[in-house]
Design a protein around this motif. Structure first.
Motif, PDB file in Angstrom:
ATOM      1  N   ASP A  85     -26.784  76.416  50.314  1.00  0.00           N
ATOM      2  CA  ASP A  85     -28.148  75.925  50.551  1.00  0.00           C
ATOM      3  C   ASP A  85     -28.287  74.441  50.225  1.00  0.00           C
ATOM      4  O   ASP A  85     -29.199  73.774  50.741  1.00  0.00           O
ATOM      5  CB  ASP A  85     -29.151  76.726  49.721  1.00  0.00           C
ATOM      6  CG  ASP A  85     -29.339  78.143  50.232  1.00  0.00           C
ATOM      7  OD1 ASP A  85     -28.919  78.417  51.378  1.00  0.00           O
ATOM      8  OD2 ASP A  85     -29.873  78.984  49.478  1.00  0.00           O
ATOM      9  N   SER A  86     -27.399  73.911  49.375  1.00  0.00           N
ATOM     10  CA  SER A  86     -27.462  72.488  49.019  1.00  0.00           C
ATOM     11  C   SER A  86     -26.548  71.636  49.886  1.00  0.00           C
ATOM     12  O   SER A  86     -26.710  70.410  49.935  1.00  0.00           O
ATOM     13  CB  SER A  86     -27.067  72.300  47.546  1.00  0.00           C
ATOM     14  OG  SER A  86     -27.968  72.953  46.686  1.00  0.00           O
ATOM     15  N   GLN A  87     -25.593  72.260  50.549  1.00  0.00           N
ATOM     16  CA  GLN A  87     -24.640  71.495  51.357  1.00  0.00           C
ATOM     17  C   GLN A  87     -25.356  70.818  52.523  1.00  0.00           C
ATOM     18  O   GLN A  87     -26.094  71.452  53.270  1.00  0.00           O
ATOM     19  CB  GLN A  87     -23.525  72.427  51.851  1.00  0.00           C
ATOM     20  CG  GLN A  87     -22.641  72.924  50.717  1.00  0.00           C
ATOM     21  CD  GLN A  87     -21.712  74.060  51.104  1.00  0.00           C
ATOM     22  OE1 GLN A  87     -21.432  74.265  52.295  1.00  0.00           O
ATOM     23  NE2 GLN A  87     -21.241  74.820  50.125  1.00  0.00           N
ATOM     24  N   GLY A  88     -25.133  69.519  52.632  1.00  0.00           N
ATOM     25  CA  GLY A  88     -25.826  68.718  53.637  1.00  0.00           C
ATOM     26  C   GLY A  88     -27.101  68.089  53.119  1.00  0.00           C
ATOM     27  O   GLY A  88     -27.688  67.244  53.806  1.00  0.00           O
ATOM     28  N   TYR A  89     -27.529  68.468  51.891  1.00  0.00           N
ATOM     29  CA  TYR A  89     -28.819  67.990  51.367  1.00  0.00           C
ATOM     30  C   TYR A  89     -28.724  67.378  49.975  1.00  0.00           C
ATOM     31  O   TYR A  89     -29.446  66.434  49.659  1.00  0.00           O
ATOM     32  CB  TYR A  89     -29.829  69.145  51.319  1.00  0.00           C
ATOM     33  CG  TYR A  89     -30.053  69.792  52.652  1.00  0.00           C
ATOM     34  CD1 TYR A  89     -30.897  69.204  53.606  1.00  0.00           C
ATOM     35  CD2 TYR A  89     -29.408  70.979  52.986  1.00  0.00           C
ATOM     36  CE1 TYR A  89     -31.092  69.799  54.845  1.00  0.00           C
ATOM     37  CE2 TYR A  89     -29.605  71.577  54.220  1.00  0.00           C
ATOM     38  CZ  TYR A  89     -30.442  70.985  55.146  1.00  0.00           C
ATOM     39  OH  TYR A  89     -30.632  71.577  56.372  1.00  0.00           O
ATOM     40  N   ALA A  90     -27.861  67.924  49.105  1.00  0.00           N
ATOM     41  CA  ALA A  90     -27.830  67.460  47.718  1.00  0.00           C
ATOM     42  C   ALA A  90     -26.437  67.645  47.133  1.00  0.00           C
ATOM     43  O   ALA A  90     -25.670  68.511  47.564  1.00  0.00           O
ATOM     44  CB  ALA A  90     -28.849  68.237  46.878  1.00  0.00           C
ATOM     45  N   ASN A  91     -26.116  66.798  46.152  1.00  0.00           N
ATOM     46  CA  ASN A  91     -24.850  66.906  45.440  1.00  0.00           C
ATOM     47  C   ASN A  91     -25.068  67.702  44.154  1.00  0.00           C
ATOM     48  O   ASN A  91     -25.794  67.272  43.254  1.00  0.00           O
ATOM     49  CB  ASN A  91     -24.313  65.506  45.118  1.00  0.00           C
ATOM     50  CG  ASN A  91     -23.898  64.758  46.365  1.00  0.00           C
ATOM     51  OD1 ASN A  91     -23.446  65.361  47.340  1.00  0.00           O
ATOM     52  ND2 ASN A  91     -24.049  63.441  46.360  1.00  0.00           N
ATOM     53  N   VAL A  92     -24.437  68.873  44.067  1.00  0.00           N
ATOM     54  CA  VAL A  92     -24.694  69.776  42.943  1.00  0.00           C
ATOM     55  C   VAL A  92     -23.411  70.268  42.260  1.00  0.00           C
ATOM     56  O   VAL A  92     -23.491  71.077  41.343  1.00  0.00           O
ATOM     57  CB  VAL A  92     -25.521  70.995  43.400  1.00  0.00           C
ATOM     58  CG1 VAL A  92     -26.873  70.564  43.958  1.00  0.00           C
ATOM     59  CG2 VAL A  92     -24.755  71.828  44.433  1.00  0.00           C
ATOM     60  N   SER A  93     -22.239  69.778  42.676  1.00  0.00           N
ATOM     61  CA  SER A  93     -20.985  70.294  42.117  1.00  0.00           C
ATOM     62  C   SER A  93     -20.614  69.566  40.825  1.00  0.00           C
ATOM     63  O   SER A  93     -21.284  68.623  40.395  1.00  0.00           O
ATOM     64  CB  SER A  93     -19.854  70.152  43.137  1.00  0.00           C
ATOM     65  OG  SER A  93     -19.298  68.850  43.111  1.00  0.00           O
ATOM     66  N   HIS A  94     -19.500  69.991  40.247  1.00  0.00           N
ATOM     67  CA  HIS A  94     -18.969  69.323  39.051  1.00  0.00           C
ATOM     68  C   HIS A  94     -17.904  68.292  39.422  1.00  0.00           C
ATOM     69  O   HIS A  94     -17.090  67.912  38.584  1.00  0.00           O
ATOM     70  CB  HIS A  94     -18.387  70.361  38.089  1.00  0.00           C
ATOM     71  CG  HIS A  94     -19.420  71.191  37.410  1.00  0.00           C
ATOM     72  ND1 HIS A  94     -19.910  72.362  37.963  1.00  0.00           N
ATOM     73  CD2 HIS A  94     -20.080  71.023  36.229  1.00  0.00           C
ATOM     74  CE1 HIS A  94     -20.817  72.890  37.145  1.00  0.00           C
ATOM     75  NE2 HIS A  94     -20.940  72.100  36.098  1.00  0.00           N
ATOM     76  N   GLY A  95     -17.911  67.828  40.647  1.00  0.00           N
ATOM     77  CA  GLY A  95     -16.992  66.793  41.101  1.00  0.00           C
ATOM     78  C   GLY A  95     -16.199  67.159  42.333  1.00  0.00           C
ATOM     79  O   GLY A  95     -15.671  66.280  43.023  1.00  0.00           O
TER      80      GLY A  95
END
Length: 250
Positions: free
Chosen positions: A214-224
């Motif tokens: 749901d965040s892919q393409g919209y926000a950076n939410v990973s740990h790197g």
């Protein structure tokens, strides 16, 4: 009769001396001692890899004459290719091409009398745009797939620059402790991952992340890491080779 025997003796001594000097030259060519022989060459014979793949020579014992070992190597396509030598440790020599290797080409590797040959792919190149949240793949200079992605969140930013694919894993356990985050930390995790493509030895991968779709393409939410959907991650895994390049930027 006596002259014939004398000729035979001289010829035999010449052959013995020639064999001796040949053996000495071979020993020097593999690092100064007869035991410093190559046990493996990567890429392996017949393997298909990316166009920035390094060539790694592993020796059976520590190499005492590094310059001689480097002189004993030759990497060729149609002509000898230029590259840079570096030593991982006393038993591993790595040759990295200056620029990239030719696409879809056999590359021959020689060390002393040992020869292998690997093949390059069509040149798979990926670009990760941290601002646009996209991961775009080109093959042979043509864009073939533009995928939504999620990269490192604030405090865990994905590193920028050009990286070379190091390893691939169909499945892999991601453990936050390997990047310095304890499991009891609010950011700690152990996750069963899939379609993992390693970019750094420090733990940055391109991989499947169904939890962040749901965040892919919209926000950076990973740990790197670079998160892709399972479908996109599987496609990239199947098409990319060790030695292919990924350019990461804002």
């Amino acid at each position: 009769m006596r002259s014939a025997l004398r000729f035979l003796f001289v010829a035999t001594m010449v052959a013995i001396l020639a064999a001796f000097w040949s053996g000495a030259a071979s020993a020097a060519a593999i690092g100064g001692t007869p035991t410093a022989t190559v046990t493996s060459i990567f890429p392996a014979n017949g393997q298909v890899v990316g166009i920035a793949a390094p060539v790694t020579f592993t020796f059976a014992s520590p190499v005492t004459d590094r310059a001689a070992a480097e002189r004993a190597t030759a990497i060729r396509a149609t002509d000898t290719l230029s590259g840079t030598f570096s030593w991982v440790d006393d038993t591993q020599l790595r040759w990295t091409p200056n620029g990239t290797l030719p696409t879809n080409s056999p590359i021959s590797v020689q060390f002393g009398n040992q020869r292998t040959q690997f093949q390059t792919n069509g040149g798979v190149y990926a670009e990760a745009n941290l601002s646009a949240h996209t991961f775009t793949v080109s093959i042979g200079g043509q864009v073939v797939r533009n995928m939504p992605a999620s990269m490192g969140k604030p405090g865990f930013e994905t590193p920028t620059g050009t990286f070379t694919v190091l390893e691939k894993f169909r499945s892999l356990v991601f453990d936050s402790r390997t990047i310095g985050i304890p499991l009891d930390d609010p950011e700690g995790y152990i996750i069963d991952g899939e379609w993992a493509v390693r970019l750094t030895w420090g733990g940055v991968f391109v991989h499947s992340a169904p939890w962040s779709v749901d965040s892919q393409g919209y926000a950076n939410v990973s740990h790197g890491c670079i998160n892709l959907s399972p479908e996109n991650a599987a496609w990239y895994f199947e098409n990319v080779g060790i030695g292919d390049q990924v350019y990461i930027h804002w």
